[in-house]
Scaffold this motif. Structure first.
Motif, PDB file in Angstrom:
ATOM      1  N   GLN A 643      19.837 -15.018  -2.720  1.00  0.00           N
ATOM      2  CA  GLN A 643      18.451 -15.434  -2.920  1.00  0.00           C
ATOM      3  C   GLN A 643      17.611 -14.236  -3.350  1.00  0.00           C
ATOM      4  N   PRO A 644      16.460 -14.472  -3.998  1.00  0.00           N
ATOM      5  CA  PRO A 644      15.573 -13.360  -4.345  1.00  0.00           C
ATOM      6  C   PRO A 644      15.008 -12.701  -3.087  1.00  0.00           C
ATOM      7  N   LEU A 645      14.600 -11.446  -3.253  1.00  0.00           N
ATOM      8  CA  LEU A 645      13.905 -10.723  -2.187  1.00  0.00           C
ATOM      9  C   LEU A 645      12.434 -10.643  -2.571  1.00  0.00           C
ATOM     10  N   ALA A 646      11.551 -11.099  -1.690  1.00  0.00           N
ATOM     11  CA  ALA A 646      10.115 -11.107  -1.987  1.00  0.00           C
ATOM     12  C   ALA A 646       9.389 -10.085  -1.127  1.00  0.00           C
ATOM     13  N   LEU A 647       8.683  -9.153  -1.775  1.00  0.00           N
ATOM     14  CA  LEU A 647       7.830  -8.196  -1.064  1.00  0.00           C
ATOM     15  C   LEU A 647       6.474  -8.864  -0.876  1.00  0.00           C
ATOM     16  N   ALA A 648       6.250  -9.404   0.315  1.00  0.00           N
ATOM     17  CA  ALA A 648       5.063 -10.247   0.547  1.00  0.00           C
ATOM     18  C   ALA A 648       4.188  -9.666   1.659  1.00  0.00           C
ATOM     19  N   TYR A 649       4.073  -8.352   1.702  1.00  0.00           N
ATOM     20  CA  TYR A 649       3.341  -7.719   2.797  1.00  0.00           C
ATOM     21  C   TYR A 649       2.111  -6.969   2.292  1.00  0.00           C
ATOM     22  N   HIS A 650       1.237  -6.673   3.200  1.00  0.00           N
ATOM     23  CA  HIS A 650       0.088  -5.796   2.954  1.00  0.00           C
ATOM     24  C   HIS A 650       0.004  -4.804   4.096  1.00  0.00           C
ATOM     25  N   ALA A 651      -0.542  -3.653   3.828  1.00  0.00           N
ATOM     26  CA  ALA A 651      -0.743  -2.678   4.899  1.00  0.00           C
ATOM     27  C   ALA A 651      -1.727  -3.252   5.910  1.00  0.00           C
ATOM     28  N   PRO A 652      -1.375  -3.248   7.195  1.00  0.00           N
ATOM     29  CA  PRO A 652      -2.287  -3.818   8.197  1.00  0.00           C
ATOM     30  C   PRO A 652      -3.567  -3.005   8.306  1.00  0.00           C
ATOM     31  N   ALA A 653      -4.623  -3.711   8.636  1.00  0.00           N
ATOM     32  CA  ALA A 653      -5.907  -3.024   8.852  1.00  0.00           C
ATOM     33  C   ALA A 653      -5.844  -2.320  10.197  1.00  0.00           C
ATOM     34  N   ALA A 654      -5.616  -1.032  10.165  1.00  0.00           N
ATOM     35  CA  ALA A 654      -5.436  -0.273  11.405  1.00  0.00           C
ATOM     36  C   ALA A 654      -6.614   0.663  11.620  1.00  0.00           C
ATOM     37  N   ILE A 740      -0.644   8.085  14.939  1.00  0.00           N
ATOM     38  CA  ILE A 740      -1.445   7.013  14.328  1.00  0.00           C
ATOM     39  C   ILE A 740      -1.656   7.298  12.851  1.00  0.00           C
ATOM     40  N   ALA A 741      -1.973   8.550  12.528  1.00  0.00           N
ATOM     41  CA  ALA A 741      -2.203   8.926  11.129  1.00  0.00           C
ATOM     42  C   ALA A 741      -0.921   8.786  10.307  1.00  0.00           C
ATOM     43  N   GLU A 742       0.220   9.165  10.885  1.00  0.00           N
ATOM     44  CA  GLU A 742       1.494   9.063  10.185  1.00  0.00           C
ATOM     45  C   GLU A 742       1.829   7.610   9.860  1.00  0.00           C
ATOM     46  N   THR A 743       1.592   6.721  10.814  1.00  0.00           N
ATOM     47  CA  THR A 743       1.859   5.301  10.580  1.00  0.00           C
ATOM     48  C   THR A 743       0.968   4.766   9.462  1.00  0.00           C
ATOM     49  N   HIS A 744      -0.288   5.152   9.487  1.00  0.00           N
ATOM     50  CA  HIS A 744      -1.221   4.708   8.434  1.00  0.00           C
ATOM     51  C   HIS A 744      -0.744   5.200   7.064  1.00  0.00           C
ATOM     52  N   PHE A 745      -0.282   6.452   7.005  1.00  0.00           N
ATOM     53  CA  PHE A 745       0.210   7.005   5.742  1.00  0.00           C
ATOM     54  C   PHE A 745       1.417   6.208   5.240  1.00  0.00           C
ATOM     55  N   ARG A 746       2.356   5.914   6.159  1.00  0.00           N
ATOM     56  CA  ARG A 746       3.566   5.192   5.754  1.00  0.00           C
ATOM     57  C   ARG A 746       3.223   3.782   5.263  1.00  0.00           C
ATOM     58  N   HIS A 747       2.338   3.090   5.988  1.00  0.00           N
ATOM     59  CA  HIS A 747       1.943   1.754   5.550  1.00  0.00           C
ATOM     60  C   HIS A 747       1.304   1.803   4.160  1.00  0.00           C
ATOM     61  N   THR A 748       0.453   2.778   3.942  1.00  0.00           N
ATOM     62  CA  THR A 748      -0.201   2.912   2.635  1.00  0.00           C
ATOM     63  C   THR A 748       0.834   3.181   1.542  1.00  0.00           C
ATOM     64  N   TYR A 749       1.797   4.033   1.850  1.00  0.00           N
ATOM     65  CA  TYR A 749       2.839   4.355   0.869  1.00  0.00           C
ATOM     66  C   TYR A 749       3.604   3.102   0.456  1.00  0.00           C
ATOM     67  N   PHE A 750       4.061   2.322   1.449  1.00  0.00           N
ATOM     68  CA  PHE A 750       4.877   1.159   1.121  1.00  0.00           C
ATOM     69  C   PHE A 750       4.055   0.033   0.485  1.00  0.00           C
ATOM     70  N   GLU A 751       2.758   0.032   0.678  1.00  0.00           N
ATOM     71  CA  GLU A 751       1.926  -0.954  -0.007  1.00  0.00           C
ATOM     72  C   GLU A 751       1.789  -0.612  -1.481  1.00  0.00           C
ATOM     73  N   ARG A 752       1.867   0.692  -1.821  1.00  0.00           N
ATOM     74  CA  ARG A 752       1.588   1.122  -3.187  1.00  0.00           C
ATOM     75  C   ARG A 752       2.822   1.583  -3.955  1.00  0.00           C
ATOM     76  N   VAL A 753       3.989   1.758  -3.278  1.00  0.00           N
ATOM     77  CA  VAL A 753       5.156   2.295  -3.963  1.00  0.00           C
ATOM     78  C   VAL A 753       5.527   1.404  -5.142  1.00  0.00           C
ATOM     79  N   PRO A 754       5.805   1.986  -6.327  1.00  0.00           N
ATOM     80  CA  PRO A 754       6.108   1.173  -7.514  1.00  0.00           C
ATOM     81  C   PRO A 754       7.368   0.336  -7.327  1.00  0.00           C
ATOM     82  N   LEU A 755       7.399  -0.820  -7.976  1.00  0.00           N
ATOM     83  CA  LEU A 755       8.545  -1.710  -7.878  1.00  0.00           C
ATOM     84  C   LEU A 755       9.811  -1.026  -8.385  1.00  0.00           C
ATOM     85  N   THR A 756       9.697  -0.199  -9.419  1.00  0.00           N
ATOM     86  CA  THR A 756      10.881   0.490  -9.943  1.00  0.00           C
ATOM     87  C   THR A 756      11.494   1.408  -8.885  1.00  0.00           C
TER      88      THR A 756
END
Length: 767
Positions: A643-654, A740-756
């Motif tokens: 099946q396809p894999l769908a990236l359907a997430y957003h960085a949580p409002a932390a 807390i800051a590290e988690t926020h950074f990681r969430h932001t990274y995975f929200e914006r990382v290019p599909l490629t």
């Protein structure tokens, strides 16, 4: 869901012709080329070492007096006790190594002491845990014991040893666990840990150390024994292999000759131990292989204390010559083992569910607790979790007395003993060795212990991706090569165990047919909640297939229309009189994966969600990841389900670190004012933090002056006073804010990382 393991395979080597000839002489039906590769990799590279490794008759075991003055003192003290008519008590342990150690001393010392001078004691797992304890030392002194011989325990019981002295008790310690900083005040301590790590005796388990003591007595007083020393070797093999010590040096030798003795118990004409014969019958094995112990006899002996607490009758089972009595006792072990399987399966599922909420990107050591968990199977489950998740694992159950007690298991060669020892100031009791340990501590100390032990390993291994489970593949074979010839060739490596693992075989581009599964059944025919799947494995070399079994898995995990790469062990099923494989791990065939049309599509719905998403069959990533493993696990499922894999997430409002700190302090002040108790789950949900951040938050509250009381019901703030060490408080608070800051950074990274980049990373994970 367990982490996807890396597969590592070593390339074949060009071996010297004379070495291949030497190996081939042991192989009979084959040239031995495959086992020669494995022997060479494991350091067996010349004719002399090959002969010593394969044929125990060419190995020269160490003299028992290699233990030096300690062994001499022990023998002299036992001889004096014998001549003076003193009462001697063997103090054992409740696991398979401890039970067989006690049995070896009971039978062995029984050749030198009359029955009225000798008895044994096995602690109750539920009430007493491992080691000496003061209550029973008092009882033994009252009953007339003057000399205690420990086995598989005692090295670190310094408080109890000191108490024994006040009672007039003397102690001989035979043990193999980690040594205390200074020699305990005992008559003798026979412990191979005093040797260098490369000494042939260094890896002896408790039962082998006990055997060496008996062997020394046989040497010093050869005219007293009425039975051969070799009669004890089957018990030695059971304890050695069940305890998972490195089968090197004298350990390997004793396991080899012990299995020869164990094999005799399967035949009425040669059997000397009816209890062992009954155990072999119940587990449907013949006693000629180490797996007959590790998968048969060992788990049954261990199950008794895990389920019942009291395992004393197991010594009678192994040493009595009363066949009807042994048959009844063996049935008790079978029932206990059936119940153990059910409990273990249920607890593994519970732990995996808890781990879904754990941030594995920042977790180096898994530490979980639950008041409902059965203490008896904590070690087994911890071992399985450590293997599946690639991290040292500590599982604990909470008692009504405010104590947390549990078991720890290691992985990746991490020295678990030293790791837990680094947190000794938080512990009540602790003992074990580099691979496994038992511990207890106040439940209030759990948050600090969890964070402290993670920090300790984090300093050794800063990158948690180093802890991903890894499977080392030994050989690549085809289905047509499976069977008797290959089995007998690989059997030259036995006995396998720690330091000499059973060969793992890679079977590529295979498929499965005649797949079926069922709950296994106990002796009465009642189904047990423990699954195994049976199948025929096929590849291009054999469409007829070869039989196999996959323990703990369901048949729908093997899809008939899919191609796979499989890792398995080749085994012989005595009960069904057939050769078969035992499936270890599985993944979609590399011939049909990332670079082919079967690679699943990756749908990027992070910024542009599909309005028809609810009607599309796909594997979704709904929660913003913290590490690549979070996406990779879903990707592997998508491959498996086509099946396809769908990236359907957003960085949580932390909240920012500063806002989190304000919310944390506000909640603590409210709880202090109201006196309310809140569950840790609710506290964590209100803060919207991970397990690690919760631990750091609680530590920060403590540092800031908020006293906490932790109970099975939750957490309560009992008092507040200004911190006495403001600088130390600042350090803890800074750790929290950084997390807390590290988690926020990681969430932001995975929200914006290019599909490629996502596509590239997922392709790499499949190689």
């Amino acid at each position: 869901m367990a982490l996807q393991a890396r597969w590592q395979q070593v390339a074949l080597m060009d071996l010297p012709a004379d070495f291949l000839v030497a190996v081939g002489r042991y192989c009979g039906q084959s040239a031995g080329e495959k086992v020669a590769q494995l022997l060479w990799r494991r350091g067996i590279r010349d004719r002399a070492s090959l002969d010593r490794f394969i044929d125990p008759r060419t190995y020269q075991p160490c003299d028992p007096f290699a233990f030096g003055v300690e062994m001499k003192r022990a023998v002299a003290r036992l001889d004096r006790a014998r001549q003076d008519g003193e009462r001697v008590t063997i103090w054992g342990d409740f696991d398979a190594d401890g039970i067989t150690s006690t049995s070896v001393l009971w039978d062995g010392l029984g050749q030198f002491f009359p029955p009225e001078q000798l008895d044994y004691y096995i602690p109750n797992r539920d009430r007493e845990s491992h080691g000496l304890n003061i209550a029973n030392l008092d009882r033994l002194a009252t009953e007339g014991t003057t000399l205690i011989v420990t086995c598989d325990t005692g090295s670190t019981n310094l408080t109890e040893i000191a108490h024994a002295h006040t009672l007039g008790l003397e102690i001989i310690v035979t043990d193999h666990h980690t040594l205390p900083p200074e020699r305990p005040d005992v008559v003798a301590i026979i412990n191979p840990r005093y040797f260098a790590a490369d000494h042939p005796l260094y890896h002896l388990s408790g039962v082998a150390v006990a055997y060496k003591l008996v062997e020394a007595l046989y040497q010093r007083f050869p005219d007293l024994p009425q039975t051969p020393l070799t009669d004890l070797l089957d018990l030695v093999a059971i304890g050695l292999i069940a305890d998972l010590v490195a089968l090197q040096g004298d350990c390997r030798y004793l396991a080899q000759v012990g299995i020869e003795q164990l094999r005799k118990q399967d035949h009425p004409q040669t059997a000397t131990r009816p209890g062992v014969a009954e155990l072999l019958k119940l587990c449907k094995r013949s006693g000629d292989r180490p797996t007959d112990i590790s998968f048969g006899i060992g788990p049954r002996i261990n199950a008794v204390s895990r389920i019942q607490g009291d395992a004393r009758f197991c010594v009678e089972l192994l040493t009595s010559r009363d066949r009807p009595r042994c048959q009844a006792l063996a049935e008790q072990t079978e029932l206990a083992n059936t119940r153990r399987k059910e409990l273990q399966k249920t607890m593994v599922a519970a732990v995996e569910k808890r781990l879904e909420q754990v941030d594995l990107s920042t977790t180096h050591v898994i530490v979980l607790d639950d008041p409902q968990w059965s203490a008896g199977v904590l070690g087994l489950v911890a071992g399985q979790v450590a293997q599946d998740y690639g991290r040292p694992t500590i599982l604990l159950t909470l008692g009504d007395d405010g104590m947390a007690r549990g078991s720890a298991r290691s992985t990746h060669g991490i020295d678990l003993y030293q790791l837990v020892y680094s947190q000794r100031e938080l512990l009540h009791r602790f003992g074990g060795h580099p691979f496994a340990a038992g511990l207890s501590l106040a439940a209030d100390n759990l948050p600090l212990f969890r964070e402290g032990i993670n920090q300790a390993l984090r300093r050794q291994l800063p990158d948690p991706t180093q802890l991903r489970p890894t499977i080392a593949v030994d050989l690549s074979v085809t289905v047509a090569e499976l069977g008797e010839t290959l089995f007998k060739e690989l059997k030259l490596l036995e006995p396998c165990g720690m330091g000499n693992p059973a060969p793992l075989l890679l079977i590529e581009d295979c498929w499965f047919q005649t797949v079926r599964n069922a709950n296994i059944k106990d002796r009465s025919g009642k189904q047990v909640k423990y699954i195994k799947t049976q199948f025929m494995i096929c590849d291009r070399t054999s469409s007829q297939g070869f039989p196999g079994v996959w323990w703990g898995h369901y048949s729908d995990e093997l899809q008939g229309d899919r191609r796979y790469d499989a890792i398995a062990e080749l085994d012989y099923n005595t009960y069904q009189n057939r050769y078969e494989i035992r499936l270890i791990d599985l993944r979609p065939s590399q011939a049909h994966s990332p670079n082919t049309a079967q690679t699943p599509a990756i749908l990027d719905w992070r910024t542009d969600p599909d309005p028809n998403a609810d009607r599309i069959d796909c594997v979704r990533v709904d929660h913003c990841p913290l590490v690549w493993d979070d996406i990779q696990q879903r990707f592997h499922r998508a491959v498996h389900q086509a099946q396809p894999l769908a990236l359907a997430y957003h960085a949580p409002a932390a909240p920012s670190p500063e806002d989190h700190l304000k919310r944390l302090i506000g909640m603590a002040q409210h709880l202090h004012t109201t006196g309310h108790t809140v569950t840790l789950a609710d506290f964590q949900a209100a803060l919207q933090v991970s397990d690690r951040q919760l631990t750091l938050s609680l530590a920060a509250l403590t540092a800031m002056g908020f006293s906490q009381e932790h109970t099975p019901q939750g957490i309560r703030i009992t008092a507040y006073q200004s911190p006495t060490d403001a600088a130390a408080a600042d350090v803890v608070v800074t750790q929290l804010c950084d997390a807390i800051a590290e988690t926020h950074f990681r969430h932001t990274y995975f929200e914006r990382v290019p599909l490629t980049t996502v596509q590239q990373k997922l392709a790499e994970s499949e190689t």
